[in-house]
Design a protein around this motif. Sequence first.
Motif, PDB file in Angstrom:
ATOM      1  N   UNK A   6     -11.740 -19.758  38.237  1.00 42.35           N
ATOM      2  CA  UNK A   6     -13.192 -19.958  38.268  1.00 42.35           C
ATOM      3  C   UNK A   6     -13.817 -20.089  36.889  1.00 42.35           C
ATOM      4  N   UNK A   7     -13.209 -19.464  35.883  1.00 43.76           N
ATOM      5  CA  UNK A   7     -13.809 -19.494  34.545  1.00 43.76           C
ATOM      6  C   UNK A   7     -12.797 -19.682  33.420  1.00 43.76           C
ATOM      7  N   UNK A   8     -11.575 -20.039  33.762  1.00 35.19           N
ATOM      8  CA  UNK A   8     -10.572 -20.285  32.730  1.00 35.19           C
ATOM      9  C   UNK A   8      -9.460 -21.190  33.250  1.00 35.19           C
ATOM     10  N   UNK A   9      -8.715 -21.720  32.286  1.00 25.97           N
ATOM     11  CA  UNK A   9      -7.610 -22.629  32.572  1.00 25.97           C
ATOM     12  C   UNK A   9      -6.390 -22.163  31.797  1.00 25.97           C
ATOM     13  N   UNK A  10      -5.267 -21.984  32.490  1.00 27.98           N
ATOM     14  CA  UNK A  10      -3.993 -21.691  31.833  1.00 27.98           C
ATOM     15  C   UNK A  10      -3.151 -22.963  31.826  1.00 27.98           C
ATOM     16  N   UNK A  11      -2.457 -23.197  30.714  1.00 24.85           N
ATOM     17  CA  UNK A  11      -1.583 -24.357  30.593  1.00 24.85           C
ATOM     18  C   UNK A  11      -0.294 -23.969  29.887  1.00 24.85           C
ATOM     19  N   UNK A  43     -14.794 -20.876  24.825  1.00 24.39           N
ATOM     20  CA  UNK A  43     -14.656 -19.872  23.775  1.00 24.39           C
ATOM     21  C   UNK A  43     -13.710 -20.402  22.707  1.00 24.39           C
ATOM     22  N   UNK A  44     -13.923 -19.971  21.476  1.00 16.17           N
ATOM     23  CA  UNK A  44     -13.014 -20.349  20.399  1.00 16.17           C
ATOM     24  C   UNK A  44     -11.699 -19.593  20.573  1.00 16.17           C
ATOM     25  N   UNK A  45     -10.606 -20.253  20.187  1.00 17.55           N
ATOM     26  CA  UNK A  45      -9.287 -19.646  20.301  1.00 17.55           C
ATOM     27  C   UNK A  45      -8.677 -19.907  21.662  1.00 17.55           C
ATOM     28  N   UNK A  46      -7.378 -20.101  21.670  1.00 20.47           N
ATOM     29  CA  UNK A  46      -6.645 -20.417  22.906  1.00 20.47           C
ATOM     30  C   UNK A  46      -5.527 -19.426  23.196  1.00 20.47           C
ATOM     31  N   UNK A  47      -5.378 -18.419  22.337  1.00 20.09           N
ATOM     32  CA  UNK A  47      -4.319 -17.419  22.472  1.00 20.09           C
ATOM     33  C   UNK A  47      -2.958 -18.085  22.722  1.00 20.09           C
ATOM     34  N   UNK A  48      -2.540 -19.018  21.865  1.00 23.78           N
ATOM     35  CA  UNK A  48      -1.281 -19.737  22.111  1.00 23.78           C
ATOM     36  C   UNK A  48      -0.054 -18.851  21.924  1.00 23.78           C
ATOM     37  N   UNK A  49       0.876 -18.966  22.854  1.00 26.02           N
ATOM     38  CA  UNK A  49       2.150 -18.257  22.766  1.00 26.02           C
ATOM     39  C   UNK A  49       3.277 -19.287  22.862  1.00 26.02           C
ATOM     40  N   UNK A  50       4.114 -19.326  21.856  1.00 30.62           N
ATOM     41  CA  UNK A  50       5.212 -20.291  21.853  1.00 30.62           C
ATOM     42  C   UNK A  50       6.220 -19.950  22.942  1.00 30.62           C
ATOM     43  N   UNK A  51       6.635 -20.968  23.672  1.00 31.34           N
ATOM     44  CA  UNK A  51       7.653 -20.794  24.711  1.00 31.34           C
ATOM     45  C   UNK A  51       9.022 -20.855  24.046  1.00 31.34           C
ATOM     46  N   UNK A 103       9.378 -18.980  29.829  1.00 31.85           N
ATOM     47  CA  UNK A 103       8.647 -20.050  30.491  1.00 31.85           C
ATOM     48  C   UNK A 103       8.360 -19.702  31.942  1.00 31.85           C
ATOM     49  N   UNK A 104       9.397 -19.262  32.656  1.00 30.68           N
ATOM     50  CA  UNK A 104       9.219 -18.982  34.074  1.00 30.68           C
ATOM     51  C   UNK A 104       8.385 -17.733  34.319  1.00 30.68           C
ATOM     52  N   UNK A 105       8.403 -16.793  33.395  1.00 23.45           N
ATOM     53  CA  UNK A 105       7.518 -15.623  33.543  1.00 23.45           C
ATOM     54  C   UNK A 105       6.062 -16.061  33.453  1.00 23.45           C
ATOM     55  N   UNK A 106       5.778 -17.035  32.582  1.00 22.31           N
ATOM     56  CA  UNK A 106       4.415 -17.551  32.453  1.00 22.31           C
ATOM     57  C   UNK A 106       4.037 -18.425  33.650  1.00 22.31           C
ATOM     58  N   UNK A 107       4.984 -19.251  34.120  1.00 21.76           N
ATOM     59  CA  UNK A 107       4.707 -20.063  35.305  1.00 21.76           C
ATOM     60  C   UNK A 107       4.399 -19.188  36.513  1.00 21.76           C
ATOM     61  N   UNK A 108       5.213 -18.151  36.710  1.00 21.82           N
ATOM     62  CA  UNK A 108       4.985 -17.246  37.842  1.00 21.82           C
ATOM     63  C   UNK A 108       3.631 -16.554  37.726  1.00 21.82           C
ATOM     64  N   UNK A 109       3.296 -16.106  36.523  1.00 21.92           N
ATOM     65  CA  UNK A 109       2.005 -15.445  36.310  1.00 21.92           C
ATOM     66  C   UNK A 109       0.858 -16.385  36.656  1.00 21.92           C
ATOM     67  N   UNK A 110       0.927 -17.615  36.145  1.00 26.20           N
ATOM     68  CA  UNK A 110      -0.127 -18.589  36.407  1.00 26.20           C
ATOM     69  C   UNK A 110      -0.250 -18.895  37.893  1.00 26.20           C
ATOM     70  N   UNK A 111       0.873 -19.188  38.514  1.00 28.77           N
ATOM     71  CA  UNK A 111       0.852 -19.619  39.905  1.00 28.77           C
ATOM     72  C   UNK A 111       0.386 -18.521  40.852  1.00 28.77           C
ATOM     73  N   UNK A 112       0.565 -17.269  40.461  1.00 27.16           N
ATOM     74  CA  UNK A 112       0.137 -16.161  41.315  1.00 27.16           C
ATOM     75  C   UNK A 112      -1.323 -15.766  41.087  1.00 27.16           C
ATOM     76  N   UNK A 113      -1.980 -16.343  40.089  1.00 32.05           N
ATOM     77  CA  UNK A 113      -3.395 -16.044  39.841  1.00 32.05           C
ATOM     78  C   UNK A 113      -4.269 -16.240  41.081  1.00 32.05           C
ATOM     79  N   UNK A 114      -4.182 -17.388  41.767  1.00 29.08           N
ATOM     80  CA  UNK A 114      -5.026 -17.584  42.950  1.00 29.08           C
ATOM     81  C   UNK A 114      -4.684 -16.631  44.097  1.00 29.08           C
ATOM     82  N   UNK A 115      -3.428 -16.210  44.173  1.00 30.06           N
ATOM     83  CA  UNK A 115      -3.019 -15.248  45.202  1.00 30.06           C
ATOM     84  C   UNK A 115      -3.630 -13.883  44.898  1.00 30.06           C
TER      85      UNK A 115
END
Length: 200
Positions: free
Chosen positions: A59-64, A124-132, A138-150
Amino acid sequence: METDGYKIRDQSKPHYVTFTVVNWVDVFTRQVYKYILIENLNYCIKEKGMIVFGYVIMSNHLHLIVQSSMNDLSGVIRDFKKYTAKAIINKIKVDRESRREWMLELFSKATESHGRNKAYQFWRYGNHPEEIYSQKFLWSKLDYMHLNPVRAGLVEKASHYKYSSASNYVFGEGELDVSLVDSPVIDVHSNSKFWKSIVW
Protein backbone atom coordinates in the motif's frame (compact mmCIF):
# COMPACT_ATOMS: atom_id res chain seq x y z
CA MET A 1 23.97 8.41 -3.31
CA GLU A 2 22.07 6.75 -0.49
CA THR A 3 21.38 8.72 2.66
CA ASP A 4 20.39 5.89 5.00
CA GLY A 5 23.85 4.40 5.53
CA TYR A 6 23.53 1.94 2.64
CA LYS A 7 25.10 2.37 -0.77
CA ILE A 8 25.21 0.44 -4.02
CA ARG A 9 28.95 -0.15 -4.22
CA ASP A 10 28.95 -2.56 -7.15
CA GLN A 11 26.64 -1.26 -9.88
CA SER A 12 26.75 -4.60 -11.73
CA LYS A 13 25.38 -6.76 -8.90
CA PRO A 14 21.72 -7.48 -8.13
CA HIS A 15 20.34 -5.71 -5.05
CA TYR A 16 17.29 -5.88 -2.82
CA VAL A 17 15.83 -2.37 -2.57
CA THR A 18 12.80 -0.74 -1.01
CA PHE A 19 11.04 2.40 -2.21
CA THR A 20 8.80 3.94 0.44
CA VAL A 21 6.22 6.71 0.06
CA VAL A 22 6.90 9.68 2.35
CA ASN A 23 4.97 9.52 5.63
CA TRP A 24 3.91 5.98 4.68
CA VAL A 25 0.94 7.37 2.75
CA ASP A 26 -1.18 4.48 1.43
CA VAL A 27 -1.17 5.64 -2.18
CA PHE A 28 -1.16 2.15 -3.68
CA THR A 29 -4.50 1.12 -2.25
CA ARG A 30 -5.70 2.47 -5.60
CA GLN A 31 -5.07 0.21 -8.59
CA VAL A 32 -4.41 3.13 -10.94
CA TYR A 33 -1.25 4.10 -9.05
CA LYS A 34 0.00 0.52 -8.89
CA TYR A 35 -0.26 0.34 -12.67
CA ILE A 36 1.94 3.41 -13.01
CA LEU A 37 4.66 1.45 -11.20
CA ILE A 38 4.07 -1.65 -13.34
CA GLU A 39 4.13 0.31 -16.60
CA ASN A 40 7.34 2.10 -15.66
CA LEU A 41 9.07 -1.03 -14.44
CA ASN A 42 8.24 -2.69 -17.76
CA TYR A 43 9.60 0.38 -19.57
CA CYS A 44 12.85 0.25 -17.59
CA ILE A 45 13.18 -3.47 -18.33
CA LYS A 46 12.73 -2.96 -22.08
CA GLU A 47 14.54 0.35 -22.55
CA LYS A 48 16.97 0.90 -19.67
CA GLY A 49 18.55 -2.50 -19.05
CA MET A 50 16.73 -3.14 -15.76
CA ILE A 51 16.54 -6.79 -14.74
CA VAL A 52 13.85 -7.60 -12.15
CA PHE A 53 14.08 -10.91 -10.32
CA GLY A 54 11.26 -10.21 -7.90
CA TYR A 55 8.93 -7.49 -6.67
CA VAL A 56 5.89 -6.71 -4.57
CA ILE A 57 3.78 -3.55 -4.45
CA MET A 58 2.23 -2.91 -1.06
CA SER A 59 0.00 0.00 0.00
CA ASN A 60 2.85 2.43 0.66
CA HIS A 61 6.06 0.78 -0.51
CA LEU A 62 7.66 -1.30 -3.23
CA HIS A 63 10.24 -4.07 -2.77
CA LEU A 64 12.44 -5.07 -5.70
CA ILE A 65 15.28 -7.45 -6.41
CA VAL A 66 16.85 -5.66 -9.32
CA GLN A 67 19.99 -5.51 -11.43
CA SER A 68 21.30 -3.33 -14.27
CA SER A 69 22.62 -4.96 -17.43
CA MET A 70 24.36 -1.64 -18.13
CA ASN A 71 26.17 -1.57 -14.78
CA ASP A 72 24.28 1.55 -13.69
CA LEU A 73 21.84 0.39 -11.05
CA SER A 74 21.85 3.71 -9.18
CA GLY A 75 21.05 5.55 -12.41
CA VAL A 76 18.11 3.38 -13.40
CA ILE A 77 16.70 3.52 -9.86
CA ARG A 78 17.05 7.30 -9.80
CA ASP A 79 15.25 7.65 -13.14
CA PHE A 80 12.48 5.24 -12.12
CA LYS A 81 11.80 7.04 -8.84
CA LYS A 82 11.89 10.48 -10.46
CA TYR A 83 9.51 9.57 -13.28
CA THR A 84 7.03 7.60 -11.17
CA ALA A 85 6.89 10.35 -8.53
CA LYS A 86 6.00 12.91 -11.18
CA ALA A 87 3.50 10.62 -12.92
CA ILE A 88 1.70 9.63 -9.71
CA ILE A 89 1.45 13.19 -8.39
CA ASN A 90 0.10 14.36 -11.75
CA LYS A 91 -2.44 11.54 -11.68
CA ILE A 92 -3.52 12.50 -8.17
CA LYS A 93 -4.08 16.06 -9.36
CA VAL A 94 -6.25 15.22 -12.37
CA ASP A 95 -8.19 12.16 -11.14
CA ARG A 96 -11.20 12.12 -8.86
CA GLU A 97 -9.05 11.32 -5.87
CA SER A 98 -10.96 11.81 -2.61
CA ARG A 99 -7.69 12.16 -0.69
CA ARG A 100 -6.13 14.65 -3.13
CA GLU A 101 -5.72 17.69 -0.87
CA TRP A 102 -4.54 15.63 2.10
CA MET A 103 -1.93 13.73 0.07
CA LEU A 104 -0.63 16.74 -1.82
CA GLU A 105 -0.25 18.66 1.44
CA LEU A 106 1.83 15.82 2.92
CA PHE A 107 3.97 15.58 -0.22
CA SER A 108 4.46 19.34 -0.17
CA LYS A 109 5.45 19.46 3.52
CA ALA A 110 7.96 16.64 2.93
CA THR A 111 10.05 19.04 0.82
CA GLU A 112 10.70 21.31 3.84
CA SER A 113 13.45 19.08 5.24
CA HIS A 114 15.15 18.67 1.85
CA GLY A 115 16.13 21.21 -0.75
CA ARG A 116 16.05 18.91 -3.77
CA ASN A 117 12.32 19.08 -4.54
CA LYS A 118 10.62 22.40 -5.24
CA ALA A 119 6.96 21.43 -4.96
CA TYR A 120 6.44 17.82 -3.86
CA GLN A 121 8.37 14.87 -2.55
CA PHE A 122 6.75 11.49 -3.18
CA TRP A 123 9.41 8.87 -2.39
CA ARG A 124 11.51 8.89 0.75
CA TYR A 125 15.22 9.37 0.16
CA GLY A 126 17.31 6.21 0.35
CA ASN A 127 16.46 2.72 -0.86
CA HIS A 128 18.20 0.60 1.80
CA PRO A 129 20.00 -1.45 -0.90
CA GLU A 130 21.33 -4.86 0.08
CA GLU A 131 23.63 -6.67 -2.33
CA ILE A 132 22.47 -10.17 -3.25
CA TYR A 133 25.55 -12.27 -2.51
CA SER A 134 24.14 -15.81 -2.74
CA GLN A 135 21.19 -17.79 -4.00
CA LYS A 136 20.19 -18.55 -0.41
CA PHE A 137 20.03 -14.83 0.39
CA LEU A 138 18.13 -14.16 -2.84
CA TRP A 139 15.45 -16.68 -1.97
CA SER A 140 15.15 -15.42 1.60
CA LYS A 141 14.35 -11.99 0.15
CA LEU A 142 11.97 -13.41 -2.47
CA ASP A 143 10.10 -15.36 0.20
CA TYR A 144 9.90 -12.29 2.44
CA MET A 145 8.55 -10.14 -0.38
CA HIS A 146 6.05 -12.68 -1.64
CA LEU A 147 4.64 -13.28 1.83
CA ASN A 148 4.03 -9.56 2.48
CA PRO A 149 0.46 -9.64 1.08
CA VAL A 150 -0.28 -12.82 3.04
CA ARG A 151 0.94 -11.27 6.30
CA ALA A 152 -1.15 -8.18 5.52
CA GLY A 153 -4.26 -10.35 5.15
CA LEU A 154 -4.77 -9.42 1.49
CA VAL A 155 -4.63 -12.98 0.14
CA GLU A 156 -4.37 -16.52 1.50
CA LYS A 157 -1.64 -17.59 -0.92
CA ALA A 158 1.22 -15.44 -2.16
CA SER A 159 0.61 -16.46 -5.78
CA HIS A 160 -2.94 -15.05 -5.61
CA TYR A 161 -1.65 -11.49 -5.18
CA LYS A 162 -1.71 -9.72 -8.53
CA TYR A 163 1.00 -7.16 -7.83
CA SER A 164 3.99 -9.33 -7.03
CA SER A 165 6.28 -11.77 -8.78
CA ALA A 166 4.91 -14.74 -6.81
CA SER A 167 2.59 -15.61 -9.70
CA ASN A 168 5.56 -15.49 -12.10
CA TYR A 169 7.35 -18.11 -10.04
CA VAL A 170 4.28 -20.30 -9.48
CA PHE A 171 2.37 -19.92 -12.77
CA GLY A 172 5.06 -18.58 -15.10
CA GLU A 173 3.23 -15.32 -15.79
CA GLY A 174 2.34 -12.05 -14.12
CA GLU A 175 1.89 -8.30 -14.52
CA LEU A 176 5.64 -7.74 -14.94
CA ASP A 177 8.25 -9.40 -17.18
CA VAL A 178 10.30 -10.95 -14.37
CA SER A 179 13.60 -12.77 -14.91
CA LEU A 180 13.07 -16.01 -13.01
CA VAL A 181 15.93 -17.55 -11.06
CA ASP A 182 16.49 -21.21 -10.34
CA SER A 183 14.65 -22.87 -7.51
CA PRO A 184 16.77 -23.27 -4.37
CA VAL A 185 15.69 -26.88 -3.84
CA ILE A 186 18.90 -28.14 -5.41
CA ASP A 187 21.07 -26.75 -2.62
CA VAL A 188 19.53 -24.02 -0.54
CA HIS A 189 22.71 -23.68 1.55
CA SER A 190 25.00 -23.08 -1.41
CA ASN A 191 26.85 -19.78 -1.25
CA SER A 192 27.67 -19.86 -4.96
CA LYS A 193 27.58 -16.47 -6.62
CA PHE A 194 24.60 -17.13 -8.82
CA TRP A 195 24.78 -13.78 -10.66
CA LYS A 196 27.75 -14.97 -12.73
CA SER A 197 25.29 -16.97 -14.81
CA ILE A 198 22.58 -14.33 -15.10
CA VAL A 199 24.47 -11.17 -15.94
CA TRP A 200 24.48 -10.45 -19.65
